[in-house]
Scaffold this motif. Structure first.
Motif, PDB file in Angstrom:
ATOM      1  N   ARG A  69       0.827  -1.192   0.000  1.00 57.81           N
ATOM      2  CA  ARG A  69       0.000   0.000   0.000  1.00 57.81           C
ATOM      3  C   ARG A  69       0.873   1.259   0.000  1.00 57.81           C
ATOM      4  NH1 ARG A  69      -1.900   0.255   4.674  1.00 57.81           N
ATOM      5  NH2 ARG A  69      -3.872   1.318   4.338  1.00 57.81           N
ATOM      6  N   GLY A  79       3.728   0.126   4.705  1.00 59.11           N
ATOM      7  CA  GLY A  79       3.944  -1.122   5.443  1.00 59.11           C
ATOM      8  C   GLY A  79       4.197  -2.304   4.535  1.00 59.11           C
ATOM      9  N   ALA A  80       4.842  -3.319   5.116  1.00 67.07           N
ATOM     10  CA  ALA A  80       5.237  -4.513   4.368  1.00 67.07           C
ATOM     11  C   ALA A  80       4.035  -5.122   3.643  1.00 67.07           C
ATOM     12  CB  ALA A  80       5.827  -5.547   5.326  1.00 67.07           C
ATOM     13  N   PRO A  81       4.250  -5.620   2.429  1.00 64.26           N
ATOM     14  CA  PRO A  81       5.548  -5.786   1.764  1.00 64.26           C
ATOM     15  C   PRO A  81       6.031  -4.553   0.987  1.00 64.26           C
ATOM     16  CG  PRO A  81       3.859  -6.798   0.422  1.00 64.26           C
ATOM     17  CD  PRO A  81       3.165  -6.276   1.649  1.00 64.26           C
ATOM     18  N   CYS A  83       7.998  -1.433   1.099  1.00 64.41           N
ATOM     19  CA  CYS A  83       8.968  -0.820   2.015  1.00 64.41           C
ATOM     20  C   CYS A  83       9.637   0.407   1.398  1.00 64.41           C
ATOM     21  CB  CYS A  83      10.039  -1.824   2.410  1.00 64.41           C
ATOM     22  SG  CYS A  83       9.388  -3.271   3.265  1.00 64.41           S
TER      23      CYS A  83
ATOM     24  N   ARG B 108      -4.529  -8.010   4.679  1.00 65.50           N
ATOM     25  CA  ARG B 108      -5.198  -6.752   5.056  1.00 65.50           C
ATOM     26  C   ARG B 108      -6.454  -6.512   4.220  1.00 65.50           C
ATOM     27  NH1 ARG B 108       0.321  -4.452   5.444  1.00 65.50           N
ATOM     28  NH2 ARG B 108       0.873  -4.265   7.635  1.00 65.50           N
ATOM     29  N   ARG B 136       4.658 -13.093   7.129  1.00 64.92           N
ATOM     30  CA  ARG B 136       4.102 -12.176   6.120  1.00 64.92           C
ATOM     31  C   ARG B 136       4.930 -12.259   4.842  1.00 64.92           C
ATOM     32  NH1 ARG B 136       0.696  -8.007   6.386  1.00 64.92           N
ATOM     33  NH2 ARG B 136       0.885  -7.586   8.603  1.00 64.92           N
ATOM     34  N   TRP B 137       6.244 -12.316   5.035  1.00 65.57           N
ATOM     35  CA  TRP B 137       7.116 -12.391   3.853  1.00 65.57           C
ATOM     36  C   TRP B 137       7.076 -13.768   3.222  1.00 65.57           C
ATOM     37  CZ3 TRP B 137       8.763  -8.264   1.418  1.00 65.57           C
ATOM     38  CH2 TRP B 137       8.742  -7.045   2.116  1.00 65.57           C
ATOM     39  N   GLU B 203      13.421  -5.568   7.565  1.00 60.96           N
ATOM     40  CA  GLU B 203      12.325  -6.107   8.358  1.00 60.96           C
ATOM     41  C   GLU B 203      12.800  -7.001   9.499  1.00 60.96           C
ATOM     42  OE1 GLU B 203       8.594  -5.884   7.541  1.00 60.96           O
ATOM     43  OE2 GLU B 203       9.617  -4.037   7.009  1.00 60.96           O
TER      44      GLU B 203
END
Lengths: 104, 363
Positions: A69, A79-81, A83, B108, B136-137, B203
């Motif tokens: 986003r 925010g991830a992913p 960056c 999300r 998440r990754w 991260e």
């Protein structure tokens, strides 16, 4: 940066975007409400997927591949992913046309 | 890991992300490739992608309420057989249903409000014993390179399928210790080589700190057990990842099991299974798995509508969970003898051409 007549305002639905290719690069032009328009690079900084099929919601574009986003006003990654921020470019409406200022 | 190797069937291919298959996938154009998607007009797609807080608020409130009620029942009847049904239900709500909450909130898409996704994501990650940053990754890579050998860290059905491991994992006997060890490793400030393959440098500090938080909660739970002289606290926190995870495997393994590897078309490597409303509540519509992979922007509550929009272009879904497993079991048993065997779903007449990988297309 030269001003370029990219498209008619009505070519973009409200809360949506279109792809715009120019000078060998690809961009995304967004329309929020009325004559409020924005322009960013077209490819997500995460995995270089084009944002044209993404979702525009509350000044945020969400990448169609991994839901990365970005704020379309500033290009800020939210925010991830995602960056790395998106590059943004000035955009405005003149006489019903969307004018964007892009690198020569 | 050496101990685990004793119960694993040998595979012809190296499924790790750090072996020769990783480079092979890149060389064959399978990494980060363009995947087939059933065309959907923009207006319809925007309607399908539209976010809303309502369905997830309702479903999350119900989920938390059921967790609280079953936990209360388990505690109230602790020491008698009457506690068993409460813990059976609590375990499934914790060790199985949390997976789909982890998944949808990780994308999300479940809630419109971002922080609501993030809060539920953190809670569900903890319940599933997963580092929320690392996973998440991991899941991002799973979506980029779905069932691409050497690239996808979430391939649960190798060829041949690791049936002993899968059987033990019905009660988390391999996966939970592995997850716990991974959290402990992360808490010590380290990633495995596989994790390092998909978690960016920027991260990693977040991954270490959240792992420490998880470990602190487990330490507090252990301390409570010792103080009370009872495993009851662990029955509520931690152990449900073992005794309640069986339904997740029953619902989740059909996502990809028995289907193609190394193709660029989710119609060939993901399976949609029609399920009843109770299972769809527990699984948050992840049974529409092929559709989810094709369009991950669509929230779980809109997946049935997405299914209707693309079904003309896709293989028919498995009509039930039973039907899905009836298809899978003979396939995986044959794969024990012939690891090259897999199910080739039939596309309907007029469907878009299947996007095969170069080696498969040449077969």
């Amino acid at each position: 940066m030269p001003a370029i007549d990219a498209c008619a305002l009505d070519d973009i639905e409200e809360e949506d975007l279109i792809r715009f290719d120019h000078g060998g690069k690809t961009y995304a032009i967004y329309r929020m409400f009325g004559e409020e328009v924005f322009c960013t690079d077209g490819l997500c900084t995460h995995e270089q997927v084009h944002l044209e099929d993404g979702l525009v919601m509350d000044y945020v574009i969400e990448c169609p591949r991994h839901n990365g986003r970005f704020d379309i006003r500033t290009g800020a990654a939210k925010g991830a992913p995602a960056c790395i921020d998106l590059a943004t470019y000035p955009a405005r409406v003149e006489a019903g046309r969307v004018i964007v200022e892009l690198p020569a | 890991m050496a101990l685990l190797d004793l119960i694993k069937f040998p595979t012809e291919r190296d499924y790790s992300l750090t072996g020769p298959e990783a480079q092979r996938a890149i060389d064959n154009g399978l990494a980060g490739a363009e995947w087939y998607r059933t065309p959907i007009d923009r207006k319809t797609m925007k309607a399908l992608m539209r976010r809303s807080d309502g369905p997830a608020l309702r479903d999350t409130a119900l989920w938390f309420a059921l967790l609280a009620l079953t936990a209360a029942g388990g505690v109230a009847f602790w020491g008698s057989w009457w506690a068993v049904p409460f813990f059976l239900a609590y375990g499934v709500l914790y060790g199985s249903a949390a997976d789909s909450r982890w998944h949808e909130c990780g994308h999300r898409t479940a809630f419109k409000t971002v922080w609501m996704n993030d809060v539920v994501y953190q809670i569900a990650s903890f319940m599933m014993m997963r580092n929320p940053v690392v996973w998440r990754w991991s899941h991002t890579r799973h979506h980029t390179d779905t069932i691409i050998v050497g690239r996808d860290p979430e391939i649960s059905g190798m060829r041949p399928p690791q049936l002993i491991v899968i059987g033990l994992n019905l009660f988390g006997l391999v996966s939970a210790p592995q997850s716990f060890a991974a959290l402990a490793r992360n808490a010590m400030g380290r990633l495995s080589p596989e994790e390092a393959d998909f978690v960016p440098e920027s991260e990693r500090p977040k991954a270490y700190w959240i792992a420490r938080a998880h470990m602190a909660i487990y330490a507090a739970t252990l301390a409570a057990c010792l103080a009370m002289g009872s495993i009851l606290p662990a029955m509520l926190i931690g152990l449900p990842r073992l005794y309640g995870t069986w339904l997740l495997l029953v619902l989740g393994l059909p996502q990809h099991l028995g289907l193609a590897e190394d193709v660029l078309d989710h119609r060939l490597n993901a399976r949609t299974v029609l399920m009843n409303p109770v299972l769809r509540f527990l699984y948050w519509n992840m049974n529409y798995h092929m559709e989810h992979h094709m369009y991950p922007m669509v929230p779980y509550h809109a997946l049935p509508r997405l299914h209707e929009a693309v079904k003309h272009d896709c293989p028919p879904p498995s009509p039930s969970l039973y039907a899905a497993w009836r298809e899978i079991v003979p396939c995986v048993l044959r794969q024990l003898r012939d690891p090259h065997h897999f199910i080739r779903p039939q596309l309907p007449e007029g469907a878009g051409a299947a996007r095969q990988s170069p080696p498969l297309a040449a077969e």
